[in-house]
Design an enzyme around this catalytic site. Sequence first.
Site, PDB file in Angstrom:
ATOM      1  N   CYS A 150    -116.408 102.244   3.331  1.00  0.00           N
ATOM      2  CA  CYS A 150    -116.043 100.944   2.750  1.00  0.00           C
ATOM      3  C   CYS A 150    -114.758 100.413   3.363  1.00  0.00           C
ATOM      4  O   CYS A 150    -113.812 101.165   3.612  1.00  0.00           O
ATOM      5  CB  CYS A 150    -115.810 101.081   1.250  1.00  0.00           C
ATOM      6  SG  CYS A 150    -117.163 101.824   0.343  1.00  0.00           S
TER       7      CYS A 150
ATOM      8  N   LYS B 114    -112.865  97.968   8.353  1.00  0.00           N
ATOM      9  CA  LYS B 114    -112.821  99.323   7.788  1.00  0.00           C
ATOM     10  C   LYS B 114    -111.399  99.874   7.747  1.00  0.00           C
ATOM     11  O   LYS B 114    -110.951 100.378   6.728  1.00  0.00           O
ATOM     12  CB  LYS B 114    -113.765 100.225   8.608  1.00  0.00           C
ATOM     13  CG  LYS B 114    -113.661 101.702   8.380  1.00  0.00           C
ATOM     14  CD  LYS B 114    -114.213 102.124   7.028  1.00  0.00           C
ATOM     15  CE  LYS B 114    -113.215 102.171   5.934  1.00  0.00           C
ATOM     16  NZ  LYS B 114    -112.409 103.328   5.722  1.00  0.00           N
TER      17      LYS B 114
ATOM     18  N   HIS C 195    -109.407  94.254   4.973  1.00  0.00           N
ATOM     19  CA  HIS C 195    -110.265  93.085   4.793  1.00  0.00           C
ATOM     20  C   HIS C 195    -109.722  92.167   3.704  1.00  0.00           C
ATOM     21  O   HIS C 195    -110.239  92.118   2.584  1.00  0.00           O
ATOM     22  CB  HIS C 195    -111.683  93.565   4.458  1.00  0.00           C
ATOM     23  CG  HIS C 195    -112.695  92.471   4.362  1.00  0.00           C
ATOM     24  ND1 HIS C 195    -112.578  91.257   5.017  1.00  0.00           N
ATOM     25  CD2 HIS C 195    -113.890  92.401   3.674  1.00  0.00           C
ATOM     26  CE1 HIS C 195    -113.619  90.499   4.742  1.00  0.00           C
ATOM     27  NE2 HIS C 195    -114.422  91.165   3.931  1.00  0.00           N
TER      28      HIS C 195
ATOM     29  N   CYS D 181    -116.369  85.965   2.811  1.00  0.00           N
ATOM     30  CA  CYS D 181    -115.638  86.779   3.797  1.00  0.00           C
ATOM     31  C   CYS D 181    -115.583  86.129   5.165  1.00  0.00           C
ATOM     32  O   CYS D 181    -114.866  86.604   6.053  1.00  0.00           O
ATOM     33  CB  CYS D 181    -116.277  88.163   3.900  1.00  0.00           C
ATOM     34  SG  CYS D 181    -116.380  89.004   2.318  1.00  0.00           S
TER      35      CYS D 181
HETATM   36  C1  LIG Z   1    -114.029 101.965  -1.829  1.00  0.00           C
HETATM   37  C2  LIG Z   1    -113.334 101.489  -3.072  1.00  0.00           C
HETATM   38  C3  LIG Z   1    -114.316 101.480  -4.262  1.00  0.00           C
HETATM   39  C4  LIG Z   1    -112.172 102.439  -3.375  1.00  0.00           C
HETATM   40  O1  LIG Z   1    -111.519 102.007  -4.551  1.00  0.00           O
HETATM   41  P1  LIG Z   1    -110.821 103.075  -5.530  1.00  0.00           P
HETATM   42  O2  LIG Z   1    -111.753 104.232  -5.745  1.00  0.00           O
HETATM   43  O3  LIG Z   1    -110.343 102.346  -6.747  1.00  0.00           O
HETATM   44  O4  LIG Z   1    -109.645 103.586  -4.661  1.00  0.00           O
HETATM   45  P2  LIG Z   1    -108.075 103.490  -5.000  1.00  0.00           P
HETATM   46  O5  LIG Z   1    -107.633 102.085  -4.789  1.00  0.00           O
HETATM   47  O6  LIG Z   1    -107.818 104.117  -6.320  1.00  0.00           O
HETATM   48  O7  LIG Z   1    -107.460 104.397  -3.852  1.00  0.00           O
HETATM   49  C5  LIG Z   1    -107.598 105.815  -3.851  1.00  0.00           C
HETATM   50  C6  LIG Z   1    -107.179 106.331  -2.489  1.00  0.00           C
HETATM   51  O8  LIG Z   1    -108.187 105.982  -1.517  1.00  0.00           O
HETATM   52  C7  LIG Z   1    -107.619 105.145  -0.513  1.00  0.00           C
HETATM   53  N1  LIG Z   1    -108.637 104.111  -0.252  1.00  0.00           N
HETATM   54  C8  LIG Z   1    -109.018 103.119  -1.078  1.00  0.00           C
HETATM   55  N2  LIG Z   1    -110.008 102.409  -0.505  1.00  0.00           N
HETATM   56  C9  LIG Z   1    -110.235 102.969   0.693  1.00  0.00           C
HETATM   57  C10 LIG Z   1    -111.128 102.685   1.729  1.00  0.00           C
HETATM   58  N3  LIG Z   1    -111.976 101.645   1.632  1.00  0.00           N
HETATM   59  N4  LIG Z   1    -111.108 103.444   2.837  1.00  0.00           N
HETATM   60  C11 LIG Z   1    -110.240 104.479   2.933  1.00  0.00           C
HETATM   61  N5  LIG Z   1    -109.366 104.819   1.967  1.00  0.00           N
HETATM   62  C12 LIG Z   1    -109.370 104.061   0.862  1.00  0.00           C
HETATM   63  C13 LIG Z   1    -106.360 104.581  -1.107  1.00  0.00           C
HETATM   64  O9  LIG Z   1    -105.412 104.276  -0.099  1.00  0.00           O
HETATM   65  C14 LIG Z   1    -105.891 105.725  -1.980  1.00  0.00           C
HETATM   66  O10 LIG Z   1    -105.278 106.705  -1.146  1.00  0.00           O
HETATM   67  P3  LIG Z   1    -104.022 107.546  -1.666  1.00  0.00           P
HETATM   68  O11 LIG Z   1    -104.532 108.327  -2.860  1.00  0.00           O
HETATM   69  O12 LIG Z   1    -103.676 108.422  -0.489  1.00  0.00           O
HETATM   70  O13 LIG Z   1    -102.973 106.558  -2.028  1.00  0.00           O
HETATM   71  C15 LIG Z   1    -112.755 100.042  -2.875  1.00  0.00           C
HETATM   72  O14 LIG Z   1    -111.829 100.073  -1.812  1.00  0.00           O
HETATM   73  C16 LIG Z   1    -113.871  99.042  -2.567  1.00  0.00           C
HETATM   74  O15 LIG Z   1    -114.600  98.618  -3.458  1.00  0.00           O
HETATM   75  N6  LIG Z   1    -113.981  98.612  -1.312  1.00  0.00           N
HETATM   76  C17 LIG Z   1    -114.982  97.593  -0.924  1.00  0.00           C
HETATM   77  C18 LIG Z   1    -114.382  96.212  -1.044  1.00  0.00           C
HETATM   78  C19 LIG Z   1    -115.426  95.151  -0.861  1.00  0.00           C
HETATM   79  O16 LIG Z   1    -116.506  95.195  -1.439  1.00  0.00           O
HETATM   80  N7  LIG Z   1    -115.128  94.131  -0.059  1.00  0.00           N
HETATM   81  C20 LIG Z   1    -116.053  93.070   0.223  1.00  0.00           C
HETATM   82  C21 LIG Z   1    -116.954  93.453   1.327  1.00  0.00           C
HETATM   83  S1  LIG Z   1    -118.302  92.362   1.549  1.00  0.00           S
END
Ligand SMILES: CC(C)(COP(=O)(O)OP(=O)(O)OC[C@H]1O[C@@H](n2cnc3c(N)ncnc32)[C@H](O)[C@@H]1OP(=O)(O)O)[C@@H](O)C(=O)NCCC(=O)NCCS
Length: 384
Positions: free
Chosen positions: A206, A328, A332, A83
């Site tokens: 997240c 956030k 990212h 990252c």
């Molecule tokens: C948090 C997380 C698990 C959500 O994934 P998910 O449950 O599959 O979510 P989806 O992609 O199905 O999205 C569902 C809804 O939540 C929203 N959403 C997804 N991730 C989001 C987040 N991080 N913050 C806010 N909203 C989020 C989407 O826009 C969607 O909204 P909608 O229904 O209005 O269209 C995923 O974003 C994640 O793993 N994030 C971390 C990524 C990471 O690890 N990066 C490296 C860092 S070191």
Amino acid sequence: MRETWVAGAAMNRFGKMAETGREAGARVALEALDRAGVEPKRLGLTIVSNAFGIAEHQAHVGPLLNTALGIPEVPSFTVESACSSSSAALHEAFVHVAGGFSEAVLVVGFEKLSHLDTLAATSYFATGADYTFESQNGATFPGLYATIANAHSQKYGTTPEQLGAVAVKNHANGARNPHAHFQKEISLATYLASPMVASPLRLYDCCPFSDGAAAVVVVAREALPRPAAEPLVIRASARAGDIGDIHDRESLTSLSATRRAADAAFQRAGIERREVQFLEVHDCFTIAEIVALEDLGFFPAGAAAKAGADGTTARDGRLPVNPSGGLKAKGHPVSASGAAQVVEVFEQMNALAGTRQVPHAEVALTHNVGATGSSCSVHLFSRR
Ligand SMILES: CC(C)(COP(=O)(O)OP(=O)(O)OC[C@H]1O[C@@H](n2cnc3c(N)ncnc32)[C@H](O)[C@@H]1OP(=O)(O)O)[C@@H](O)C(=O)NCCC(=O)NCCS
């Protein structure tokens, strides 16, 4: 060393891109060069970051990008540091320019994973952790940062409401940023009602999976007598590393690479922490922003969690943190994130930040972490 400037920086709107990563990279690169008033043919080098290019079946992307820019003869290489890839690339650009090897170097970071589902994207990202001891055993990044959050909570009493305050603040900032993936405010109640991802981290703790691209043009001062925009002086560029696995570290509540990179940056720049007017820090999860503010030395250990809740780190607070919305809310796209932090500093210092403009934008810090802190870059910038 020569005085080294960021002469221009640009990014696209993070979120979902229809175009390929390299097309987006070329587009933002031309925009950054235009902002800098630097012709592509003036570049001595291009440094590209695209950690998960394999998701687009593409490695060795530098020559392809340079060809799109009309400069196939210019050398290029790729920098991967999870990252923190494009902030590591910026460090290399700084070394080249400050050391007199090039007059102008282009840094471009981009990522595209939106064609993958969450499971596949999580698996790709987990390759940035230790496969043998972490990811193979089910430790994803949300899980690893949840471990850090639990340890912080046990040691300092950090509460869900304090984590939530970081999310509420960064979403409020992202709502004012046309580049942001999420341009919507959330309330603390929305945060607290959101689904649990890895206890205690909820959905709004997240960062999302985002596509995106960002570019930075680094030049020697003497190479740019009449800049197109107000350049930023790179006052210091410091990197540090740490043990890869969090279970082998002395502390779960502090990232020593951040502490070392920050100390080196402040020492090299001759700047005091109290002179810094705003920060872009690595908030891949809300707990990461809290830990970063403590490790960077702006708050004592255990004290930064209160700063989001009491407004200290708000856009109009004493020390604005992540006025862009941070990872956030701005999003990212891994390899674009470090360069995008510099875009925010560039836009703030050129009064181009619109309704998210911070009141004083003269001295700023960027902090970008790879994985759970095994790589870290800290940069200090001031106006010319
Ligand atoms: C948090 C997380 C698990 C959500 O994934 P998910 O449950 O599959 O979510 P989806 O992609 O199905 O999205 C569902 C809804 O939540 C929203 N959403 C997804 N991730 C989001 C987040 N991080 N913050 C806010 N909203 C989020 C989407 O826009 C969607 O909204 P909608 O229904 O209005 O269209 C995923 O974003 C994640 O793993 N994030 C971390 C990524 C990471 O690890 N990066 C490296 C860092 S070191």
